[in-house]
Design a protein around this motif. Structure first.
Motif, PDB file in Angstrom:
ATOM      1  N   GLY A  54      -3.645   7.817  10.545  1.00 20.10           N
ATOM      2  CA  GLY A  54      -4.196   6.735  11.348  1.00 20.10           C
ATOM      3  C   GLY A  54      -4.479   7.170  12.772  1.00 20.10           C
ATOM      4  O   GLY A  54      -3.704   7.921  13.369  1.00 20.10           O
ATOM      5  N   THR A  55      -5.575   6.686  13.314  1.00 18.47           N
ATOM      6  CA  THR A  55      -5.937   7.064  14.685  1.00 18.47           C
ATOM      7  C   THR A  55      -5.069   6.388  15.727  1.00 18.47           C
ATOM      8  O   THR A  55      -5.038   6.814  16.877  1.00 18.47           O
ATOM      9  CB  THR A  55      -7.417   6.737  14.980  1.00 18.47           C
ATOM     10  N   THR A  56      -4.338   5.322  15.345  1.00 20.04           N
ATOM     11  CA  THR A  56      -3.427   4.686  16.301  1.00 20.04           C
ATOM     12  C   THR A  56      -1.971   5.032  16.001  1.00 20.04           C
ATOM     13  O   THR A  56      -1.057   4.374  16.500  1.00 20.04           O
ATOM     14  CB  THR A  56      -3.610   3.148  16.332  1.00 20.04           C
ATOM     15  N   ASP A  57      -1.753   6.072  15.221  1.00 18.99           N
ATOM     16  CA  ASP A  57      -0.393   6.523  14.905  1.00 18.99           C
ATOM     17  C   ASP A  57       0.264   7.023  16.186  1.00 18.99           C
ATOM     18  O   ASP A  57      -0.231   7.943  16.827  1.00 18.99           O
ATOM     19  CB  ASP A  57      -0.469   7.648  13.870  1.00 18.99           C
ATOM     20  N   VAL A  88      -5.664   2.444  12.312  1.00 21.06           N
ATOM     21  CA  VAL A  88      -4.545   2.388  11.367  1.00 21.06           C
ATOM     22  C   VAL A  88      -3.362   3.118  11.985  1.00 21.06           C
ATOM     23  O   VAL A  88      -3.519   4.160  12.616  1.00 21.06           O
ATOM     24  CB  VAL A  88      -4.957   3.033  10.020  1.00 21.06           C
ATOM     25  N   ASN A  89      -2.151   2.554  11.788  1.00 25.68           N
ATOM     26  CA  ASN A  89      -0.954   3.137  12.386  1.00 25.68           C
ATOM     27  C   ASN A  89      -0.246   4.115  11.446  1.00 25.68           C
ATOM     28  O   ASN A  89      -0.779   4.483  10.391  1.00 25.68           O
ATOM     29  CB  ASN A  89      -0.012   2.023  12.876  1.00 25.68           C
ATOM     30  N   HIS A  90       0.954   4.485  11.798  1.00 29.12           N
ATOM     31  CA  HIS A  90       1.740   5.482  11.060  1.00 29.12           C
ATOM     32  C   HIS A  90       2.061   5.041   9.631  1.00 29.12           C
ATOM     33  O   HIS A  90       2.192   5.880   8.740  1.00 29.12           O
ATOM     34  CB  HIS A  90       3.028   5.771  11.824  1.00 29.12           C
ATOM     35  N   ILE A  91       2.197   3.753   9.421  1.00 26.38           N
ATOM     36  CA  ILE A  91       2.565   3.265   8.089  1.00 26.38           C
ATOM     37  C   ILE A  91       1.353   2.700   7.341  1.00 26.38           C
ATOM     38  O   ILE A  91       1.492   1.903   6.420  1.00 26.38           O
ATOM     39  CB  ILE A  91       3.738   2.260   8.160  1.00 26.38           C
ATOM     40  N   LEU A  92       0.177   3.152   7.734  1.00 29.42           N
ATOM     41  CA  LEU A  92      -1.098   2.839   7.081  1.00 29.42           C
ATOM     42  C   LEU A  92      -1.447   1.350   7.092  1.00 29.42           C
ATOM     43  O   LEU A  92      -2.037   0.827   6.149  1.00 29.42           O
ATOM     44  CB  LEU A  92      -1.144   3.390   5.654  1.00 29.42           C
ATOM     45  N   ALA A 112      -4.873  -1.727   3.753  1.00 26.41           N
ATOM     46  CA  ALA A 112      -6.273  -2.127   3.611  1.00 26.41           C
ATOM     47  C   ALA A 112      -6.857  -1.608   2.293  1.00 26.41           C
ATOM     48  O   ALA A 112      -6.615  -0.462   1.914  1.00 26.41           O
ATOM     49  CB  ALA A 112      -7.092  -1.608   4.788  1.00 26.41           C
ATOM     50  N   PRO A 113      -7.639  -2.439   1.599  1.00 23.78           N
ATOM     51  CA  PRO A 113      -8.226  -2.029   0.317  1.00 23.78           C
ATOM     52  C   PRO A 113      -9.038  -0.741   0.412  1.00 23.78           C
ATOM     53  O   PRO A 113      -9.038   0.065  -0.517  1.00 23.78           O
ATOM     54  CB  PRO A 113      -9.123  -3.210  -0.074  1.00 23.78           C
ATOM     55  N   GLU A 114      -9.721  -0.525   1.535  1.00 23.60           N
ATOM     56  CA  GLU A 114     -10.521   0.709   1.636  1.00 23.60           C
ATOM     57  C   GLU A 114      -9.630   1.955   1.666  1.00 23.60           C
ATOM     58  O   GLU A 114     -10.034   3.025   1.209  1.00 23.60           O
ATOM     59  CB  GLU A 114     -11.466   0.677   2.834  1.00 23.60           C
ATOM     60  N   ILE A 115      -8.412   1.818   2.189  1.00 23.38           N
ATOM     61  CA  ILE A 115      -7.483   2.950   2.179  1.00 23.38           C
ATOM     62  C   ILE A 115      -7.029   3.219   0.748  1.00 23.38           C
ATOM     63  O   ILE A 115      -7.019   4.371   0.299  1.00 23.38           O
ATOM     64  CB  ILE A 115      -6.281   2.676   3.112  1.00 23.38           C
ATOM     65  N   LEU A 116      -6.675   2.165   0.033  1.00 24.25           N
ATOM     66  CA  LEU A 116      -6.301   2.336  -1.374  1.00 24.25           C
ATOM     67  C   LEU A 116      -7.462   2.913  -2.167  1.00 24.25           C
ATOM     68  O   LEU A 116      -7.268   3.766  -3.037  1.00 24.25           O
ATOM     69  CB  LEU A 116      -5.844   1.002  -1.960  1.00 24.25           C
ATOM     70  N   GLY A 117      -8.680   2.471  -1.852  1.00 21.36           N
ATOM     71  CA  GLY A 117      -9.862   3.007  -2.518  1.00 21.36           C
ATOM     72  C   GLY A 117     -10.027   4.504  -2.284  1.00 21.36           C
ATOM     73  O   GLY A 117     -10.421   5.240  -3.193  1.00 21.36           O
ATOM     74  N   MET A 118      -9.736   4.957  -1.067  1.00 17.69           N
ATOM     75  CA  MET A 118      -9.805   6.399  -0.783  1.00 17.69           C
ATOM     76  C   MET A 118      -8.844   7.180  -1.670  1.00 17.69           C
ATOM     77  O   MET A 118      -9.196   8.243  -2.196  1.00 17.69           O
ATOM     78  CB  MET A 118      -9.447   6.677   0.680  1.00 17.69           C
TER      79      MET A 118
END
Length: 129
Positions: A54-57, A88-92, A112-118
């Motif tokens: 995540g870019t905000t991790d 997205v943070n450290h815990i997605l 987020a569904p798009e993360i699960l999709g990836m």
């Protein structure tokens, strides 16, 4: 690993000191604060790797994702995928700030569904080949 204390700005130094005081007696957080994943990555040569960061991790700086990806590749791993997840943070979880102290006040705890999709797309590409 985290930058050495002398290389942190004053605010980061203060936050690090506070964190260390909180986990001083706890071995599990001490392990995570000192663990360097690079030597392990250098041993993974024939297993596909998906790195999602995540870019905000705030727990692990986003720049560490590129270092980890490079370690896998330099070791000769031909199948390394890095996905940087905006907001997205450290815990997605979706999190514009990424401050761990505010995790409990996030509006949603759903990945987020798009993360699960990836993840599904990445697995499908490797399991059907």
């Amino acid at each position: 690993p985290a930058p050495a204390p002398e290389h942190r700005d004053p605010a980061a130094q203060a936050a690090y000191a506070e964190l260390m005081a909180e986990v001083e007696e706890e071995p599990w957080p001490q392990f995570f604060l000192s663990y360097d994943p690079i030597p392990t990555a250098e041993m993974v040569r024939q297993v596909p790797v998906l790195l999602m960061h995540g870019t905000t991790d705030r727990n692990v700086p986003p720049t560490d994702a590129a270092r980890l990806e490079a370690a896998f590749r330099l070791a000769g791993n031909p199948d390394v995928t890095l996905r940087m997840l905006d907001g997205v943070n450290h815990i997605l979880l979706r999190d514009p700030d990424g401050n761990p102290k505010r995790y409990s006040s996030l509006p949603s705890f759903d990945v987020a569904p798009e993360i699960l999709g990836m993840v599904v797309d990445w697995l499908s590409a490797r399991l059907t080949s």
